[in-house]
Every structure is written in structure tokens, then in C-alpha cells.
Design a protein around this motif. Structure first.
Motif, short mmCIF file in Angstrom:
data_model
loop_
_atom_site.label_atom_id
_atom_site.label_comp_id
_atom_site.label_asym_id
_atom_site.label_seq_id
_atom_site.Cartn_x
_atom_site.Cartn_y
_atom_site.Cartn_z
N LYS A 1 0.77 -1.12 -0.01
CA LYS A 1 0.28 -0.15 -0.20
C LYS A 1 0.58 1.05 -0.26
O LYS A 1 1.23 1.96 -0.82
N ILE B 1 -7.84 5.54 1.87
CA ILE B 1 -7.98 3.74 2.21
C ILE B 1 -9.38 4.15 3.09
O ILE B 1 -9.77 4.71 3.62
N GLN C 1 -6.40 -3.41 7.53
CA GLN C 1 -4.50 -3.96 8.11
C GLN C 1 -3.99 -3.25 8.94
O GLN C 1 -3.44 -3.91 9.78
#
Length: 311
Positions: A80, A92, A100
Motif C-alpha cells: 500500500k 484508504i 490493515q
């Protein structure tokens, strides 16, 4: 803690590493090399342990687990991060941010317990060598590894449950390159005392208990080695690499998460996060290979076999 039925913020903006085009390209290349190198190093260790019978021992079983863990550990954040260097808006979604955060915490907690299991293995090997084959059986090693993963992912689930139920009304800018606990909590517009308390208590449990086991194990190892008339260097060399990895891991994580939030400097947080999220996973395989004679011999054997096949 007040909970709203719907989270107002649907996505976050990760600041990452702003700068000029040339600087960003240089940093991107550094992170890309670190990521590829880490994945390749850990893959080699896993292959070595699987294909070499001399490495079919509890110590290397745990080492293969650690290599597998750190491959995913660095993969949670770096891909990412690499994409963000070429993205106009480094956003995000709330769901992806929680995912995450969950896996990052889970893998970190798993590593804490796994390092303690590895320390116990070295304790039995050095302090109770006659009982080592019967004590560190394949079944026990498997259960210790399974418990490490189960505890890590279980504790992370409890943390994320309370964090994800908080209300986020804005702003939605995270001055970090991934979703970490403190930057995310600081954006909440709800009473986060319960979430902070749960995070603090579980952090104490997952850090202090494994660390206590690790310190106690190495205390016993040191006392045993000092009483040995001969073979002290060999005894120390069998656990030196693990001790280096433990020291690096706990130094970085305790410095990052044991400080009062009031003195947190977010830019400094990003620097420290680079160390324990990217640099440490890249160094660990190198440390094990450099200081372990059996791993180096297995690596030389693998290289020789590949050279013969290519000829």
C-alpha cells in the motif's frame, strides 16, 4: 463509550512521505528493494528448513514460522505504501483501514509469543539438554506455534472490535504511512476511554508476559552457561541470533508504544515505524543466516545444487 449506528468517515487519507519527485522516487526504490529482499530472504529460509533434514529441529521449525510471519508482516503495510507514491490521493477506506490495522497488530502480537516460544526452546536445549528430545517434541512445537498465532490474532480481534465501534466525524487525515493504533484513535470524535483501556491492558499482557518468559529463559541460560567449564562460546552461539532479533524487536516496539501519547511526534513515529515494520523484517533473516552455521551450510548446499543444475 457512545457508539453511533453509522460511521461518518468512510475513508481516511494517509499522508505517507510527501516530498519532491526525485526524493519520492528514491524513497520508493529503497522501500521496494527492502520489500523484495525481505520476501526473498524469508522464502529462502522456509525452503531451507523444509528441504534439509539437518534443519528438521524445533529451533528451525520456529524460525520457519517466524519467516512466514514476517513475510506477511511486511506485506500488510509496504505494498500500500509503494502504491501511494504514484497515487494522486492516497486514500484508504474505513473497512480496509481496520483490516490493515487488524492484521498488523495480529502479526506483531503473534511475533511476541513466537519469540517467547523460541526462547523457551533455547532454555530447554541448554539448561536441560538430556530432556530436550522428549520435552520439545514435534507435538509440543506444533502446539506452541499454533498457540502463538491463535493468541496474536485473538488479542488483535478484541482490540479492533472496540476501535472499529468508535465514531469518526473528521478530520480524516492520518499523518502516517499505514493505519496504526495511535493515529487512528486520535481521529475519533467519540469517548475512546474504553477502547484505550482495552488496548492498554491487552498490550501489557501481550508484551509483558512473553517478554518475561524470554528474559527468564535467557537469565537461566546465562546462569547455566557461566557454570560450564568448557563450551561456553558454542552454547552462546546457538542462541545469539535469536537474542539479537528479540532485542531489536522489543526495543523498537516498546519505544514506539510505551511512550505517553502526549509526547508523540508523528513524524518521529513514521521514522520509528519504518524501523520495526520494514527494516527489522529485512534484517532478521540476514541475522539468522549470518550467525548460524547450520543455516549457512544448508544455504551453500542449496546454491551448489542450483549451480550444478544450471550447468
Amino acid at each position: 463509550m457512545e457508539v453511533e449506528n453509522q460511521t461518518r468517515v468512510t475513508q481516511f487519507i494517509l499522508v505517507g512521505f510527501p516530498g519532491s519527485g526525485g526524493m519520492r522516487a528514491t524513497v520508493f526504490l529503497m522501500f521496494l528493494v527492502a520489500y523484495v529482499l525481505t520476501v526473498a530472504e524469508n522464502a529462502v529460509i522456509i525452503v531451507l528448513v523444509q528441504q534439509n533434514r539437518p534443519l528438521h529441529k524445533p529451533m528451525y521449525f520456529f524460525l520457519a514460522n517466524l519467516s512466514f510471519l514476517e513475510t506477511w508482516y511486511i506485506s500488510v503495510t509496504v505494498p500500500k505504501l509503494l502504491c501511494s507514491f504514484w497515487s494522486v490521493s492516497n486514500s484508504i477506506s474505513f473497512t480496509h483501514c481496520m483490516i490493515q490495522l487488524y492484521f498488523f497488530i495480529a502479526l506483531m502480537c503473534t511475533e511476541c509469543v513466537l519469540l517467547a516460544a523460541m526462547a523457551y526452546d533455547r532454555y530447554v536445549a541448554i539448561c536441560r539438554p538430556l530432556h530436550y528430545p522428549s520435552t520439545m517434541s514435534h507435538g509440543l512445537c506444533f502446539r506452541l506455534a499454533l498457540a502463538s498465532w491463535a493468541i496474536g490474532f485473538g488479542i488483535s480481534l478484541a482490540k479492533i472490535y472496540f476501535i472499529s465501534r468508535l465514531s469518526f466525524c473528521g478530520p480524516n487525515v492520518i499523518n502516517h504511512f499505514f493505519c496504526d493504533i495511535s493515529p487512528v484513535l486520535n481521529l475519533s470524535c467519540a469517548d475512546m476511554s474504553v477502547a484505550e483501556l482495552v488496548d492498554f491492558v491487552l498490550a501489557l499482557v501481550i508484551f509483558l508476559l512473553p517478554l518475561s518468559i524470554t528474559v527468564l529463559s535467557y537469565g537461566c541460560i546465562l546462569a547455566t552457561v557461566l557454570r560450564m567449564p568448557t563450551g561456553k562460546q558454542k552454547a552462546f552461539s546457538t542462541c545469539a541470533s535469536h537474542l539479537v532479533v528479540v532485542t531489536i524487536f522489543y526495543s523498537a516496539t516498546i519505544f514506539m508504544y510505551a511512550r505517553p501519547r502526549a509526547i508523540h511526534a508523528f513524524n518521529m513515529n513514521k521514522v520509528i515505524s519504518i524501523f520495526y515494520a520494514i527494516v527489522t523484517p529485512a534484517l532478521n533473516p540476514f541475522i539468522y543466516c549470518l550467525r548460524n552455521r547450520e543455516v549457512k551450510q544448508a544455504l551453500k548446499k542449496l546454491i551448489s545444487c542450483q549451480a550444478i543444475r544450471s550447468d
